[in-house]
Design a protein around this motif. Structure first.
Motif, short mmCIF file in Angstrom:
data_model
loop_
_atom_site.label_atom_id
_atom_site.label_comp_id
_atom_site.label_asym_id
_atom_site.label_seq_id
_atom_site.Cartn_x
_atom_site.Cartn_y
_atom_site.Cartn_z
N GLY A 108 -0.12 3.43 5.55
CA GLY A 108 -0.95 4.40 5.45
C GLY A 108 -1.93 4.24 4.28
N GLY A 109 -2.73 5.29 3.94
CA GLY A 109 -3.62 4.76 2.99
C GLY A 109 -5.09 4.62 3.52
N VAL A 110 -5.80 3.44 3.12
CA VAL A 110 -7.08 3.04 3.70
C VAL A 110 -6.35 2.07 4.83
CG1 VAL A 110 -9.14 1.93 3.46
CG2 VAL A 110 -8.27 3.42 1.64
N VAL A 111 -6.59 2.06 5.77
CA VAL A 111 -6.40 1.27 7.02
C VAL A 111 -7.45 0.88 8.00
CG1 VAL A 111 -3.94 2.26 6.98
CG2 VAL A 111 -5.72 3.14 8.69
N CYS A 112 -7.30 -0.08 8.67
CA CYS A 112 -8.31 -0.80 9.41
C CYS A 112 -8.29 0.52 10.70
CB CYS A 112 -7.69 -2.10 9.91
SG CYS A 112 -7.88 -3.25 9.00
N ALA A 113 -9.39 0.65 11.03
CA ALA A 113 -9.66 1.55 12.39
C ALA A 113 -9.75 0.92 13.94
CB ALA A 113 -10.91 2.29 12.15
#
Length: 189
Positions: A108-113
């Motif tokens: 989770g957190g900032v992840v590749c889209a």
């Protein structure tokens, strides 16, 4: 084989364009992994910039703005923000906002889209041998290993769904209906 003929039949029904954009299908004799498949298909592209979208994710962000951020870069990775514990490949950014490294799956957190823009020349310079099996993150990691800057396009609130496992299929249908992408009958809108 039966499987190959069914796959060919499926793609022939999709057509050779989507909303005016031409589509070319490239097959593989053996599975090459995500990165290998992208590099295998690269000769079929014509543009200096190549957009790579994961086939098992939905990203509802602004690709035109992403292209503006990408101008002059070798690669630009789009990221979204997810609650901790949600599936997705988490990333770490440098103090300058460029990509530092991938942190792994499921944090989770900032992840590749699931959306990355590459300058064609960047992909052509990677140390890949035809037929070699490589993962999708390898493309970006190889650029980082050569001290190449990879930009990050941050879309914190863009609609995003990782549909990578069968349990997600039913959820994905409801999600795509709510986003106005498909109708209740499953037809594209």
């Amino acid at each position: 084989s039966v499987a190959e003929s069914r796959i060919g039949e499926f793609f022939s029904q999709l057509g050779k364009e989507y909303r005016g954009a031409p589509i070319r299908y490239v097959g593989e004799q053996t599975p090459l992994g995500t990165g290998g498949a992208i590099l295998n298909a690269l000769p079929q592209t014509r543009s200096d910039t190549v957009l790579v979208l994961n086939g098992d994710t939905f990203y509802g962000g602004d690709l035109l703005r992403m292209a503006c951020v990408h101008v002059g870069a070798l690669a630009t990775v789009c990221v979204v923000h997810l609650p901790l514990g949600h599936r997705g490949v988490a990333v770490e950014r440098t103090a300058h906002g460029t990509l530092a490294q991938f942190l792994g799956e499921g944090k989770g957190g900032v992840v590749c889209a699931g959306a990355t823009l590459f300058r064609r020349e960047a992909l052509l310079t990677l140390p890949w041998r035809a037929g070699e099996v490589v993962g999708g993150e390898w493309l970006v990691e190889a650029l980082l290993a050569y001290q190449k800057e990879v930009r990050v396009y941050d879309q914190p609130h863009a609609a995003f769904l990782d549909i990578g496992v069968p349990d997600d299929y039913f959820f994905a249908r409801a999600f795509l209906e709510n986003q106005g992408i498909i109708s209740k009958s499953g037809e594209m809108l």
